[in-house]
Design a protein around this motif. Structure first.
Motif, PDB file in Angstrom:
ATOM      1  N   MET A   1      51.292  60.607  35.088  1.00  0.00           N
ATOM      2  CA  MET A   1      52.218  61.743  35.171  1.00  0.00           C
ATOM      3  C   MET A   1      51.865  62.754  34.092  1.00  0.00           C
ATOM      4  O   MET A   1      51.524  62.386  32.972  1.00  0.00           O
ATOM      5  CB  MET A   1      53.660  61.276  34.962  1.00  0.00           C
ATOM      6  N   THR A   2      51.951  64.033  34.439  1.00  0.00           N
ATOM      7  CA  THR A   2      51.699  65.081  33.468  1.00  0.00           C
ATOM      8  C   THR A   2      52.498  66.314  33.845  1.00  0.00           C
ATOM      9  O   THR A   2      52.861  66.505  34.996  1.00  0.00           O
ATOM     10  CB  THR A   2      50.199  65.420  33.363  1.00  0.00           C
ATOM     11  N   ARG A   3      52.781  67.136  32.866  1.00  0.00           N
ATOM     12  CA  ARG A   3      53.437  68.416  33.112  1.00  0.00           C
ATOM     13  C   ARG A   3      52.399  69.501  32.894  1.00  0.00           C
ATOM     14  O   ARG A   3      51.739  69.531  31.855  1.00  0.00           O
ATOM     15  CB  ARG A   3      54.611  68.609  32.158  1.00  0.00           C
ATOM     16  N   LEU A   4      52.249  70.350  33.879  1.00  0.00           N
ATOM     17  CA  LEU A   4      51.270  71.424  33.794  1.00  0.00           C
ATOM     18  C   LEU A   4      51.968  72.771  33.875  1.00  0.00           C
ATOM     19  O   LEU A   4      52.898  72.954  34.651  1.00  0.00           O
ATOM     20  CB  LEU A   4      50.251  71.316  34.945  1.00  0.00           C
ATOM     21  N   ARG A   5      51.474  73.703  33.109  1.00  0.00           N
ATOM     22  CA  ARG A   5      51.964  75.080  33.178  1.00  0.00           C
ATOM     23  C   ARG A   5      51.270  75.773  34.345  1.00  0.00           C
ATOM     24  O   ARG A   5      50.310  75.268  34.921  1.00  0.00           O
ATOM     25  CB  ARG A   5      51.697  75.779  31.865  1.00  0.00           C
ATOM     26  N   GLN A   6      51.756  76.968  34.662  1.00  0.00           N
ATOM     27  CA  GLN A   6      51.258  77.656  35.843  1.00  0.00           C
ATOM     28  C   GLN A   6      49.741  77.870  35.856  1.00  0.00           C
ATOM     29  O   GLN A   6      49.109  77.650  36.889  1.00  0.00           O
ATOM     30  CB  GLN A   6      51.977  78.990  36.024  1.00  0.00           C
ATOM     31  N   PRO A   7      49.108  78.268  34.736  1.00  0.00           N
ATOM     32  CA  PRO A   7      47.642  78.471  34.811  1.00  0.00           C
ATOM     33  C   PRO A   7      46.884  77.204  35.231  1.00  0.00           C
ATOM     34  O   PRO A   7      45.936  77.275  36.008  1.00  0.00           O
ATOM     35  CB  PRO A   7      47.263  78.894  33.389  1.00  0.00           C
ATOM     36  N   GLU A   8      47.327  76.034  34.729  1.00  0.00           N
ATOM     37  CA  GLU A   8      46.672  74.783  35.118  1.00  0.00           C
ATOM     38  C   GLU A   8      46.956  74.446  36.577  1.00  0.00           C
ATOM     39  O   GLU A   8      46.072  73.975  37.298  1.00  0.00           O
ATOM     40  CB  GLU A   8      47.123  73.627  34.214  1.00  0.00           C
ATOM     41  N   ARG A   9      48.192  74.688  37.028  1.00  0.00           N
ATOM     42  CA  ARG A   9      48.523  74.435  38.441  1.00  0.00           C
ATOM     43  C   ARG A   9      47.716  75.350  39.356  1.00  0.00           C
ATOM     44  O   ARG A   9      47.225  74.917  40.401  1.00  0.00           O
ATOM     45  CB  ARG A   9      50.022  74.623  38.683  1.00  0.00           C
ATOM     46  N   LEU A  10      47.556  76.610  38.949  1.00  0.00           N
ATOM     47  CA  LEU A  10      46.768  77.548  39.757  1.00  0.00           C
ATOM     48  C   LEU A  10      45.304  77.098  39.840  1.00  0.00           C
ATOM     49  O   LEU A  10      44.671  77.228  40.888  1.00  0.00           O
ATOM     50  CB  LEU A  10      46.873  78.960  39.198  1.00  0.00           C
ATOM     51  N   LEU A  11      44.776  76.585  38.744  1.00  0.00           N
ATOM     52  CA  LEU A  11      43.411  76.072  38.750  1.00  0.00           C
ATOM     53  C   LEU A  11      43.274  74.934  39.754  1.00  0.00           C
ATOM     54  O   LEU A  11      42.348  74.917  40.574  1.00  0.00           O
ATOM     55  CB  LEU A  11      43.007  75.585  37.348  1.00  0.00           C
ATOM     56  N   LEU A  12      44.206  73.981  39.713  1.00  0.00           N
ATOM     57  CA  LEU A  12      44.167  72.854  40.644  1.00  0.00           C
ATOM     58  C   LEU A  12      44.314  73.335  42.087  1.00  0.00           C
ATOM     59  O   LEU A  12      43.617  72.861  42.987  1.00  0.00           O
ATOM     60  CB  LEU A  12      45.245  71.833  40.305  1.00  0.00           C
ATOM     61  N   ASP A  13      45.220  74.296  42.304  1.00  0.00           N
ATOM     62  CA  ASP A  13      45.415  74.836  43.652  1.00  0.00           C
ATOM     63  C   ASP A  13      44.154  75.528  44.162  1.00  0.00           C
ATOM     64  O   ASP A  13      43.821  75.445  45.353  1.00  0.00           O
ATOM     65  CB  ASP A  13      46.600  75.810  43.674  1.00  0.00           C
ATOM     66  N   THR A  14      43.422  76.194  43.274  1.00  0.00           N
ATOM     67  CA  THR A  14      42.160  76.831  43.671  1.00  0.00           C
ATOM     68  C   THR A  14      41.155  75.786  44.125  1.00  0.00           C
ATOM     69  O   THR A  14      40.447  75.979  45.117  1.00  0.00           O
ATOM     70  CB  THR A  14      41.588  77.667  42.503  1.00  0.00           C
ATOM     71  N   LEU A  15      41.082  74.670  43.411  1.00  0.00           N
ATOM     72  CA  LEU A  15      40.176  73.594  43.813  1.00  0.00           C
ATOM     73  C   LEU A  15      40.569  73.015  45.171  1.00  0.00           C
ATOM     74  O   LEU A  15      39.708  72.691  45.993  1.00  0.00           O
ATOM     75  CB  LEU A  15      40.146  72.494  42.743  1.00  0.00           C
ATOM     76  N   VAL A  16      41.872  72.912  45.423  1.00  0.00           N
ATOM     77  CA  VAL A  16      42.337  72.412  46.713  1.00  0.00           C
ATOM     78  C   VAL A  16      42.005  73.415  47.811  1.00  0.00           C
ATOM     79  O   VAL A  16      41.436  73.062  48.853  1.00  0.00           O
ATOM     80  CB  VAL A  16      43.854  72.104  46.672  1.00  0.00           C
ATOM     81  N   GLU A  17      42.340  74.683  47.572  1.00  0.00           N
ATOM     82  CA  GLU A  17      42.075  75.720  48.584  1.00  0.00           C
ATOM     83  C   GLU A  17      40.584  75.870  48.855  1.00  0.00           C
ATOM     84  O   GLU A  17      40.178  76.170  49.975  1.00  0.00           O
ATOM     85  CB  GLU A  17      42.673  77.052  48.140  1.00  0.00           C
TER      86      GLU A  17
END
Length: 170
Positions: free
Chosen positions: A103-119
């Motif tokens: 489990m981890t808490r991520l701020r928006q820039p990290e979430r956006l990075l992960l979402d880019t990898l998914v997309e």
């Protein structure tokens, strides 16, 4: 038991119990709080297939019963799951290994990075994208991580000799 002493103790335990028919040469035993990963070189036997991946697959089937028996003893002794792998001619494969949720808490820039990898199709989910990032850091920064690991071992060693600790002071 400290991480480094657990690594040494568990590594020695496996080295004493694994016969030469299962692995040739020195073992690689890696330990964390949940899992013990044991990897060794596949011994050459008559009739083995030549491609390394096929040799590893044949080895896996041939040694399954012996590895299971050793794993059951280790799991009872150390309270951790045992995973196995093998090396042949520079090719390494894990037979089994755990996927442990983190489990981890991520701020928006990290979430956006992960979402880019998914997309972008690099990963199927944020979880897989985060694992991809961790593997990439491990591959690209392996020398630095090894240096950090060695430094932490020195810190653990110094802590174990703490003269102000009532449990260790004489």
């Amino acid at each position: 038991m400290s991480e480094s002493s657990a690594q040494t103790t568990i590594g020695a335990w496996f080295a004493e119990r694994i016969p030469a028919e299962i692995y040739a040469g020195a073992l690689s035993v890696t330990v964390d709080a949940q899992e013990i990963v044991v990897i060794g070189d596949v011994p050459r036997t008559d009739g083995d297939p030549e491609p390394p991946v096929e040799r590893i697959a044949a080895h896996r089937e041939r040694t399954r019963a012996g590895r299971i028996a050793i794993a059951q003893d280790a799991e009872a002794t150390f309270g951790r799951k045992v995973s196995w792998g093998a090396r042949a001619d520079g090719t390494e494969r894990l037979y089994t290994h755990l996927g442990v949720p983190v489990m981890t808490r991520l701020r928006q820039p990290e979430r956006l990075l992960l979402d880019t990898l998914v997309e972008g199709g690099v990963a199927r989910s944020r979880s897989e994208a985060l694992a991809w990032c961790a593997r990439l850091v491990g591959e690209r920064e392996s020398e630095w991580l090894a240096e950090l690991h060695d430094a932490l071992a020195g810190v653990r060693d110094a802590r174990s000799r703490n003269p102000f600790d009532r449990d260790t002071a004489s």
